[in-house]
Design a protein around this motif. Structure first.
Motif, PDB file in Angstrom:
ATOM      1  N   LYS A  90     -51.622 -19.353 -49.938  1.00  0.00           N
ATOM      2  CA  LYS A  90     -51.583 -20.809 -49.811  1.00  0.00           C
ATOM      3  C   LYS A  90     -50.149 -21.242 -49.578  1.00  0.00           C
ATOM      4  O   LYS A  90     -49.245 -20.807 -50.266  1.00  0.00           O
ATOM      5  CB  LYS A  90     -52.129 -21.473 -51.073  1.00  0.00           C
ATOM      6  N   GLU A  91     -49.972 -22.104 -48.627  1.00  0.00           N
ATOM      7  CA  GLU A  91     -48.640 -22.583 -48.261  1.00  0.00           C
ATOM      8  C   GLU A  91     -48.413 -23.984 -48.817  1.00  0.00           C
ATOM      9  O   GLU A  91     -49.280 -24.846 -48.715  1.00  0.00           O
ATOM     10  CB  GLU A  91     -48.510 -22.649 -46.734  1.00  0.00           C
ATOM     11  N   PRO A  92     -47.248 -24.223 -49.390  1.00  0.00           N
ATOM     12  CA  PRO A  92     -46.925 -25.594 -49.814  1.00  0.00           C
ATOM     13  C   PRO A  92     -46.610 -26.455 -48.590  1.00  0.00           C
ATOM     14  O   PRO A  92     -46.098 -25.963 -47.586  1.00  0.00           O
ATOM     15  CB  PRO A  92     -45.690 -25.414 -50.696  1.00  0.00           C
ATOM     16  N   ALA A 111     -48.427 -23.997 -55.085  1.00  0.00           N
ATOM     17  CA  ALA A 111     -49.424 -23.967 -54.021  1.00  0.00           C
ATOM     18  C   ALA A 111     -50.530 -22.961 -54.327  1.00  0.00           C
ATOM     19  O   ALA A 111     -51.703 -23.204 -54.033  1.00  0.00           O
ATOM     20  CB  ALA A 111     -48.757 -23.640 -52.687  1.00  0.00           C
ATOM     21  N   THR A 116     -50.378 -28.306 -53.441  1.00  0.00           N
ATOM     22  CA  THR A 116     -49.714 -28.001 -52.173  1.00  0.00           C
ATOM     23  C   THR A 116     -48.861 -29.133 -51.631  1.00  0.00           C
ATOM     24  O   THR A 116     -48.026 -28.902 -50.759  1.00  0.00           O
ATOM     25  CB  THR A 116     -50.747 -27.600 -51.103  1.00  0.00           C
TER      26      THR A 116
END
Length: 156
Positions: A90-92, A111, A116
């Motif tokens: 998961k990307e912020p 994230a 996020t």
């Protein structure tokens, strides 16, 4: 805290350390108990305490020490890989990464727990952050308040 309370707390902590060593290092309770009696409280200590200190433990020979250290290092590596995999999945958002006071590693950790965006962070309580990351209460509160700044600007 009374002497009785302190003793109970120490026994509880010792039991937790023993359980961790039994589970993570896959050792018998007797070996885990020896580690705790000798002052070991974490897998990191087992992995990185100098061999000389280990060899001062009467119950352990060099073969046992090497095996304990190998297992501890394997556990730490596995945990690091799992954490990296979770963080990487998961990307912020850019607004969270660029928020004043936000560290990149923390943003990725948040994230991985579904926080996020800056808005997601603003909606959190201090205790929520303390469960996710080892932050000081004041630091967690400051991050949340920084994330909430746009809310206050919109009211003005």
């Amino acid at each position: 805290m009374t002497v009785h309370d302190a003793t109970e707390k120490q026994e509880s902590e010792s039991k937790n350390y023993i359980e961790t060593f039994v589970q993570d290092l896959d050792v018998e309770e007797e070996v885990a108990s020896i580690l705790v009696e000798e002052g070991f409280t974490s897998i990191e200590e087992v992995a990185y305490v100098p061999i000389e200190e280990f060899l001062n433990i009467e119950a352990f020979d060099e073969e046992i020490v090497e095996e304990l250290r190998r297992r501890a290092k394997d556990v730490l590596l596995t945990k690091a890989l799992v954490t990296e995999e979770q963080i990487g999945s998961k990307e912020p958002a850019k607004d969270l990464l660029e928020m004043e006071g936000m560290e990149r590693r923390l943003a990725f950790t948040l994230a991985s727990h579904g926080i996020t965006t800056r808005e997601d962070l603003a909606e959190q309580a201090v205790d929520d952050l303390l469960e996710i990351e080892e932050l000081e209460r004041d630091a967690a509160a400051a991050l949340i308040m920084k994330a909430r700044e746009p809310w206050f600007e919109a009211e003005s």
